[in-house]
Design an enzyme around this catalytic site. Sequence first.
Site, PDB file in Angstrom:
ATOM      1  N   GLU A   4      -2.999 -17.587  20.072  1.00 16.52           N
ATOM      2  CA  GLU A   4      -2.343 -17.237  18.814  1.00 16.52           C
ATOM      3  C   GLU A   4      -2.874 -15.860  18.376  1.00 16.52           C
ATOM      4  O   GLU A   4      -4.083 -15.710  18.153  1.00 16.52           O
ATOM      5  CB  GLU A   4      -2.723 -18.319  17.788  1.00 16.52           C
ATOM      6  N   TRP A  63      -8.156 -19.125   4.688  1.00 13.26           N
ATOM      7  CA  TRP A  63      -8.098 -17.909   3.855  1.00 13.26           C
ATOM      8  C   TRP A  63      -6.698 -17.313   3.785  1.00 13.26           C
ATOM      9  O   TRP A  63      -6.439 -16.449   2.962  1.00 13.26           O
ATOM     10  CB  TRP A  63      -9.055 -16.845   4.415  1.00 13.26           C
ATOM     11  N   SER A  84      -8.312 -23.804  12.541  1.00 15.30           N
ATOM     12  CA  SER A  84      -8.139 -23.677  13.992  1.00 15.30           C
ATOM     13  C   SER A  84      -8.260 -25.029  14.705  1.00 15.30           C
ATOM     14  O   SER A  84      -8.919 -25.958  14.212  1.00 15.30           O
ATOM     15  CB  SER A  84      -9.185 -22.720  14.559  1.00 15.30           C
ATOM     16  N   GLU A 117      -3.973 -29.802  10.128  1.00 14.44           N
ATOM     17  CA  GLU A 117      -2.903 -28.801  10.241  1.00 14.44           C
ATOM     18  C   GLU A 117      -3.532 -27.626  10.985  1.00 14.44           C
ATOM     19  O   GLU A 117      -4.252 -26.828  10.400  1.00 14.44           O
ATOM     20  CB  GLU A 117      -2.434 -28.443   8.836  1.00 14.44           C
ATOM     21  N   LEU A 118      -3.292 -27.567  12.298  1.00 13.77           N
ATOM     22  CA  LEU A 118      -4.095 -26.702  13.172  1.00 13.77           C
ATOM     23  C   LEU A 118      -3.271 -25.542  13.742  1.00 13.77           C
ATOM     24  O   LEU A 118      -2.219 -25.219  13.247  1.00 13.77           O
ATOM     25  CB  LEU A 118      -4.722 -27.567  14.274  1.00 13.77           C
ATOM     26  N   CYS A 135       0.029 -19.845  10.356  1.00 12.62           N
ATOM     27  CA  CYS A 135      -0.011 -20.703  11.542  1.00 12.62           C
ATOM     28  C   CYS A 135       1.395 -20.999  12.067  1.00 12.62           C
ATOM     29  O   CYS A 135       1.547 -21.423  13.201  1.00 12.62           O
ATOM     30  CB  CYS A 135      -0.774 -21.977  11.250  1.00 12.62           C
ATOM     31  N   LYS A 144     -13.777 -27.386  -0.011  1.00 13.04           N
ATOM     32  CA  LYS A 144     -14.471 -26.158   0.379  1.00 13.04           C
ATOM     33  C   LYS A 144     -13.416 -25.118   0.745  1.00 13.04           C
ATOM     34  O   LYS A 144     -12.766 -25.222   1.770  1.00 13.04           O
ATOM     35  CB  LYS A 144     -15.401 -26.387   1.571  1.00 13.04           C
ATOM     36  N   PRO A 145     -13.277 -24.092  -0.125  1.00 16.23           N
ATOM     37  CA  PRO A 145     -12.326 -23.026   0.219  1.00 16.23           C
ATOM     38  C   PRO A 145     -12.916 -22.129   1.300  1.00 16.23           C
ATOM     39  O   PRO A 145     -14.133 -22.119   1.506  1.00 16.23           O
ATOM     40  CB  PRO A 145     -12.175 -22.257  -1.101  1.00 16.23           C
ATOM     41  N   ALA A 146     -12.065 -21.349   1.959  1.00 24.38           N
ATOM     42  CA  ALA A 146     -12.551 -20.451   3.010  1.00 24.38           C
ATOM     43  C   ALA A 146     -13.524 -19.423   2.425  1.00 24.38           C
ATOM     44  O   ALA A 146     -13.383 -19.012   1.274  1.00 24.38           O
ATOM     45  CB  ALA A 146     -11.364 -19.740   3.646  1.00 24.38           C
TER      46      ALA A 146
HETATM   47  C1  SIN Z   1      -0.405 -21.836   7.272  1.00 20.68           C
HETATM   48  O1  SIN Z   1      -0.391 -20.740   7.785  1.00 20.68           O
HETATM   49  O2  SIN Z   1      -1.359 -22.613   7.486  1.00 20.68           O
HETATM   50  C2  SIN Z   1       0.685 -22.332   6.355  1.00 20.68           C
HETATM   51  C3  SIN Z   1       1.865 -21.487   6.303  1.00 20.68           C
HETATM   52  C4  SIN Z   1       2.938 -22.050   5.398  1.00 20.68           C
HETATM   53  O3  SIN Z   1       2.716 -22.985   4.634  1.00 20.68           O
HETATM   54  O4  SIN Z   1       4.042 -21.546   5.487  1.00 20.68           O
END
Ligand code: SIN
Length: 491
Positions: free
Chosen positions: A389, A156, A237, A258-259, A292, A180-182
Amino acid sequence: MKLERLNLVENNALINGAWTQEASGRVFPVLNPADGTLLTEVADCGAVEAKAAVDAANKAFPLWSGKLHKERAQLLRRWFDLLMVHREDLARLISSEQGKCMAESRGEVDYGAAYVEWFAEEAKRDYGDVIPEPLKDRKVIVIRQPVGVVACITPWNFPIAMIARKIAPALAAGCTVVCKPAEDTPLSSLAIAKLAEEAGIPPGVINIVPASRQRAAEVVDVWLADGRVRKLTFTGSTPVGKHLARESANTLKRLSMELGGNAPFIVFDDADLDAAVEGALVAKFRNSGQTCVCANRLLVQDGVYDAFAAKLALAVAKLKVAPATDPDAEQGPLINEKAIAKVEDHVQDAVSKGAKVLLGGKRHALGGNFFEPTVLIDVTTEMKLCSEETFGPLAPLFRFKTEAEAVALANDTPFGLAAYFYSKDLGRVWRVAEELQVGMVGINEGRISTEVAPFGGIKESGYGREGSKYGMEDYQYIKYLCMGGLGDPTN
Ligand code: SIN
């Protein structure tokens, strides 16, 4: 939501080119995180729609993968153009359902669209290889082929950019997708899928299956079990990523994960402190700390600790906290109550263990999901915010004495997504950049995200790379062709 093109708000799933209700008409609410008001309701899909989406993507695959690379490139380019035409409306959609301020939402549309443009260009450069033959009568050739149907599961926090950077390389490579979007932010992805259709991308190539938090697993379970889904790409996550990886083993899907991250942001004594403060504002407070790659731990060397803390607090105090409807807003609400509660818990835990609040530290007077941008000093490794995090506007400052100590602290985490450091010493720049156990390093720079560079992590931050010249490889098999019998029979 004031949009110039009202029909960019789509409430149904996109399956095989048709806007489709959930089988029994079930819907779920999409809320504005700034005030909790209802924006609209969206089809709450389940197993029936998930399977129909795979059927459609599987049927569309031969046609789409059979197109010339140039044809796919042209369609992606047209999609990019439409994203740009509707930039303002898309930004409004992002701000409405995700909460980020309009300047950041416009930036996100540009960022997401840049992946579409980039992969439109990369599609034409999908080269193979000719390997020098080991025997006289043969040729050894390597070609790249699309893996097939790809399942994309997106978060999201960047509702357009994250789905665009999965769909664009998949389509460029010749794959078809089910997405599937958030739960919190389905509207932006449905809108960009509508624009993809208008660009001429054929029915079934992109399928979007929204689902509520309660039904998300039902959709994803169908995709995990279906052997026709040859790849799964996920941003989210680490615990969910591990679950998806385990469940993908039955059909041995290709995976991109991509976690979570726990990015260190190191300020050495020899750093340009003003530049470091500027970088920290971006690396920590972009999207109100909900990325992230956000700096989670600010490690500051003893000699500049107090000066950096004072400068940072001064700069953070100037950030305007407001809903996205305020044109001057710089910090929006967090996505939901759970997110607010986590930041609050991290602050309280740190303070109970000796940290001091230099700025902020509590829920914002605006109420709802707003939290004050916060700077904590005297932070230590025993505090929760060191290992978890935070995903919010909280900058905790740790103190260190030596370079070796900083690197050890930075690497003392199971995660390895991004890291940042500020130093003017060239030798140190190379040493530290090489020693940091992460996939991406910002050196004297807090903003590292761009479509031209490979985005992704190591360790428990996952694997696979998004964007850049490497990004399409994640959606392709390489096939080796051994062509024999080429010798001259008269010889
Ligand atoms: C993310 O938070 O998953 C991606 C952030 C970004 O692409 O800079």
